[in-house]
Scaffold this motif. Structure first.
Motif, short mmCIF file in Angstrom:
data_model
loop_
_atom_site.label_atom_id
_atom_site.label_comp_id
_atom_site.label_asym_id
_atom_site.label_seq_id
_atom_site.Cartn_x
_atom_site.Cartn_y
_atom_site.Cartn_z
N UNK A 123 33.22 23.24 61.83
CA UNK A 123 34.48 23.34 61.64
C UNK A 123 34.80 24.38 60.64
N UNK A 124 34.17 24.74 59.76
CA UNK A 124 34.18 25.65 58.62
C UNK A 124 33.72 26.98 59.32
N UNK A 125 32.72 27.04 60.24
CA UNK A 125 32.32 28.25 60.85
C UNK A 125 33.20 28.65 61.95
N UNK A 126 33.85 27.67 62.60
CA UNK A 126 34.85 28.16 63.37
C UNK A 126 35.97 28.53 62.75
N UNK A 127 36.51 28.08 61.67
CA UNK A 127 37.64 28.56 60.79
C UNK A 127 37.50 29.90 60.37
N UNK A 128 36.01 30.13 59.79
CA UNK A 128 35.96 31.43 59.25
C UNK A 128 35.87 32.57 60.50
N UNK A 129 35.53 32.16 61.68
CA UNK A 129 35.71 33.07 62.75
C UNK A 129 36.84 33.45 63.28
N UNK A 179 41.46 37.27 62.88
CA UNK A 179 43.00 37.71 62.51
C UNK A 179 42.83 38.56 61.64
N UNK A 180 41.96 38.81 60.74
CA UNK A 180 41.75 40.04 59.90
C UNK A 180 41.75 41.07 60.51
N UNK A 181 40.76 41.18 61.77
CA UNK A 181 40.67 42.29 62.68
C UNK A 181 41.98 42.88 63.15
N UNK A 182 42.57 41.72 63.69
CA UNK A 182 43.87 42.11 64.36
C UNK A 182 44.77 42.76 63.40
N UNK A 183 45.09 42.42 62.37
CA UNK A 183 45.84 43.15 61.02
C UNK A 183 45.37 44.40 60.80
N UNK A 184 43.84 44.46 60.62
CA UNK A 184 43.71 45.74 60.17
C UNK A 184 43.81 46.73 61.43
N UNK A 185 43.63 46.41 62.65
CA UNK A 185 44.06 47.15 63.85
C UNK A 185 45.59 47.66 63.86
N UNK A 186 46.41 46.72 63.48
CA UNK A 186 47.96 46.79 63.65
C UNK A 186 48.24 47.90 62.37
#
Length: 104
Positions: A58-64, A69-76
């Motif tokens: 679960x921790x790995x899935x949440x990190x992914x 989400x961080x990548x989407x924010x950087x792209x925006x």
């Protein structure tokens, strides 16, 4: 080694430990008797291993998910900067077009 790979390695290692214990219990009568004579220990170890695997996966899935989400924010943010740069370039070009420079 990155934290992402370390987390997956830990989850895989815990899974392999569980599989080794299950295989040992199925093939070794002495081990089966040992675990059978200690039901509290058996339940505690199995519960902890299942909890460990669940938490690690679960921790790995949440990190992914967080990375995505961080990548989407950087792209925006990058799109906003590109739009601002385009407006600045147009404003600069219109000012330079309006200037009459002597000697050119």
């Amino acid at each position: 080694m990155s934290a992402r790979l370390t987390g997956w390695a830990a989850a895989i290692l815990a899974t392999l430990v569980v599989l080794a214990l299950v295989a040992g219990e199925l093939t070794d009568a002495a081990q089966r008797r040992w675990w059978g004579d200690r039901p509290l220990t058996t339940d505690t170890v199995s519960g902890l291993l299942v909890l460990l695997i669940t938490v690690l996966v679960v921790n790995q899935l949440l990190n992914r998910r967080q990375s995505r989400q961080r990548g989407h924010a950087i792209g925006a943010q990058a799109a906003i900067l590109v739009a601002q740069a385009g407006r600045s370039a147009k404003a600069t070009a219109s000012v330079l077009d309006g200037l009459s420079l002597p000697g050119l």
